[in-house]
Motif scaffolding. Structure first.
Motif, short mmCIF file in Angstrom:
data_model
loop_
_atom_site.label_atom_id
_atom_site.label_comp_id
_atom_site.label_asym_id
_atom_site.label_seq_id
_atom_site.Cartn_x
_atom_site.Cartn_y
_atom_site.Cartn_z
N LYS A 61 37.49 43.23 51.17
CA LYS A 61 37.45 43.40 49.70
C LYS A 61 38.84 43.75 49.14
O LYS A 61 39.25 43.21 48.11
CB LYS A 61 36.47 44.52 49.34
CG LYS A 61 35.05 44.21 49.64
CD LYS A 61 34.33 43.86 48.40
CE LYS A 61 32.86 43.70 48.75
NZ LYS A 61 32.13 43.16 47.65
N VAL A 62 39.54 44.64 49.83
CA VAL A 62 40.87 45.03 49.37
C VAL A 62 41.83 43.84 49.46
O VAL A 62 42.64 43.60 48.55
CB VAL A 62 41.40 46.24 50.17
CG1 VAL A 62 42.87 46.50 49.89
CG2 VAL A 62 40.59 47.48 49.82
N TYR A 63 41.74 43.06 50.52
CA TYR A 63 42.60 41.89 50.66
C TYR A 63 42.31 40.88 49.54
O TYR A 63 43.24 40.29 48.97
CB TYR A 63 42.39 41.22 52.03
CG TYR A 63 43.20 39.97 52.19
CD1 TYR A 63 44.57 40.04 52.40
CD2 TYR A 63 42.59 38.73 52.13
CE1 TYR A 63 45.32 38.89 52.54
CE2 TYR A 63 43.33 37.57 52.26
CZ TYR A 63 44.69 37.65 52.48
OH TYR A 63 45.43 36.51 52.61
N GLY A 64 41.04 40.70 49.23
CA GLY A 64 40.68 39.79 48.13
C GLY A 64 41.24 40.26 46.80
O GLY A 64 41.76 39.46 46.02
N LYS A 65 41.17 41.55 46.55
CA LYS A 65 41.72 42.07 45.29
C LYS A 65 43.25 41.98 45.28
O LYS A 65 43.85 41.68 44.24
CB LYS A 65 41.29 43.53 45.08
CG LYS A 65 39.88 43.68 44.59
CD LYS A 65 39.64 45.11 44.16
CE LYS A 65 38.35 45.15 43.39
NZ LYS A 65 38.42 45.97 42.23
N PHE A 66 43.86 42.26 46.42
CA PHE A 66 45.32 42.19 46.49
C PHE A 66 45.81 40.76 46.31
O PHE A 66 46.82 40.52 45.63
CB PHE A 66 45.79 42.74 47.84
CG PHE A 66 47.27 42.79 48.00
CD1 PHE A 66 48.03 43.74 47.32
CD2 PHE A 66 47.92 41.90 48.84
CE1 PHE A 66 49.40 43.79 47.47
CE2 PHE A 66 49.28 41.94 48.99
CZ PHE A 66 50.04 42.89 48.31
N SER A 67 45.10 39.80 46.91
CA SER A 67 45.49 38.39 46.80
C SER A 67 45.33 37.87 45.37
O SER A 67 46.11 37.01 44.94
CB SER A 67 44.64 37.53 47.74
OG SER A 67 44.91 37.88 49.06
N SER A 68 44.36 38.37 44.66
CA SER A 68 44.15 37.89 43.29
C SER A 68 45.05 38.61 42.29
O SER A 68 45.07 38.24 41.12
CB SER A 68 42.68 38.07 42.89
OG SER A 68 42.36 39.43 42.79
N ASP A 70 44.91 41.90 41.40
CA ASP A 70 44.20 42.94 40.65
C ASP A 70 45.02 44.23 40.68
O ASP A 70 45.43 44.70 41.73
CB ASP A 70 42.83 43.16 41.27
CG ASP A 70 41.91 43.99 40.39
OD1 ASP A 70 42.33 44.39 39.29
OD2 ASP A 70 40.76 44.22 40.81
N ASP A 72 44.04 47.18 40.28
CA ASP A 72 43.21 48.30 40.73
C ASP A 72 43.03 48.31 42.25
O ASP A 72 42.10 48.91 42.76
CB ASP A 72 41.84 48.19 40.04
CG ASP A 72 41.11 49.51 40.00
OD1 ASP A 72 41.80 50.54 39.99
OD2 ASP A 72 39.88 49.49 39.98
N THR A 73 43.94 47.68 42.98
CA THR A 73 43.79 47.52 44.42
C THR A 73 43.91 48.86 45.15
O THR A 73 43.15 49.12 46.08
CB THR A 73 44.85 46.54 44.96
OG1 THR A 73 44.74 45.32 44.23
CG2 THR A 73 44.65 46.27 46.41
N THR A 76 40.70 50.92 45.00
CA THR A 76 39.66 50.34 45.85
C THR A 76 39.94 50.63 47.32
O THR A 76 39.03 50.99 48.08
CB THR A 76 39.56 48.82 45.62
OG1 THR A 76 39.34 48.58 44.23
CG2 THR A 76 38.43 48.23 46.42
#
Length: 99
Positions: A61-68, A70, A72-73, A76
């Motif tokens: 989940k954190v990798y997905g947020k970081f890649s996009s 976001d 707020d990484t 999370t």
């Protein structure tokens, strides 16, 4: 006379049942304690496994947020990391508290 006989029979029955009940009480408590404490090792391993799965899901989940991108990484990541640490510490403290 009949009432006196019934009363004495009931009294002997009550005394006899209490004598039989007191014979194995300490052994029963020791057996129950051993049975309960035998579940702590598998329970601790289960909590560690749940913590590992939660950590892997949190990492994804954190990798997905970081890649996009976001913003707020970090919040999370801290919450998922905190959940994993809580599971590990809770398992260790419960094991040391009860054993």
């Amino acid at each position: 006379m009949r009432k006196k006989t019934l009363l004495s029979m009931a009294m002997f029955l009550a005394i006899g049942s209490t004598l039989f009940a007191q014979g194995n009480g300490l052994q029963g408590i020791n057996d129950a304690t051993n049975m309960v404490t035998s579940y702590f090792d598998p329970g601790t391993k289960l909590i560690y496994a749940i913590g590992a799965v939660v950590g892997l899901i949190g990492g994804v989940k954190v990798y997905g947020k970081f890649s996009s991108g976001d913003p707020d990484t970090s919040k999370t990541a801290a919450s998922w990391f905190g959940a994993c640490i809580f599971l590990i510490v809770a398992a260790t403290i419960l094991r040391s508290f009860f054993l």
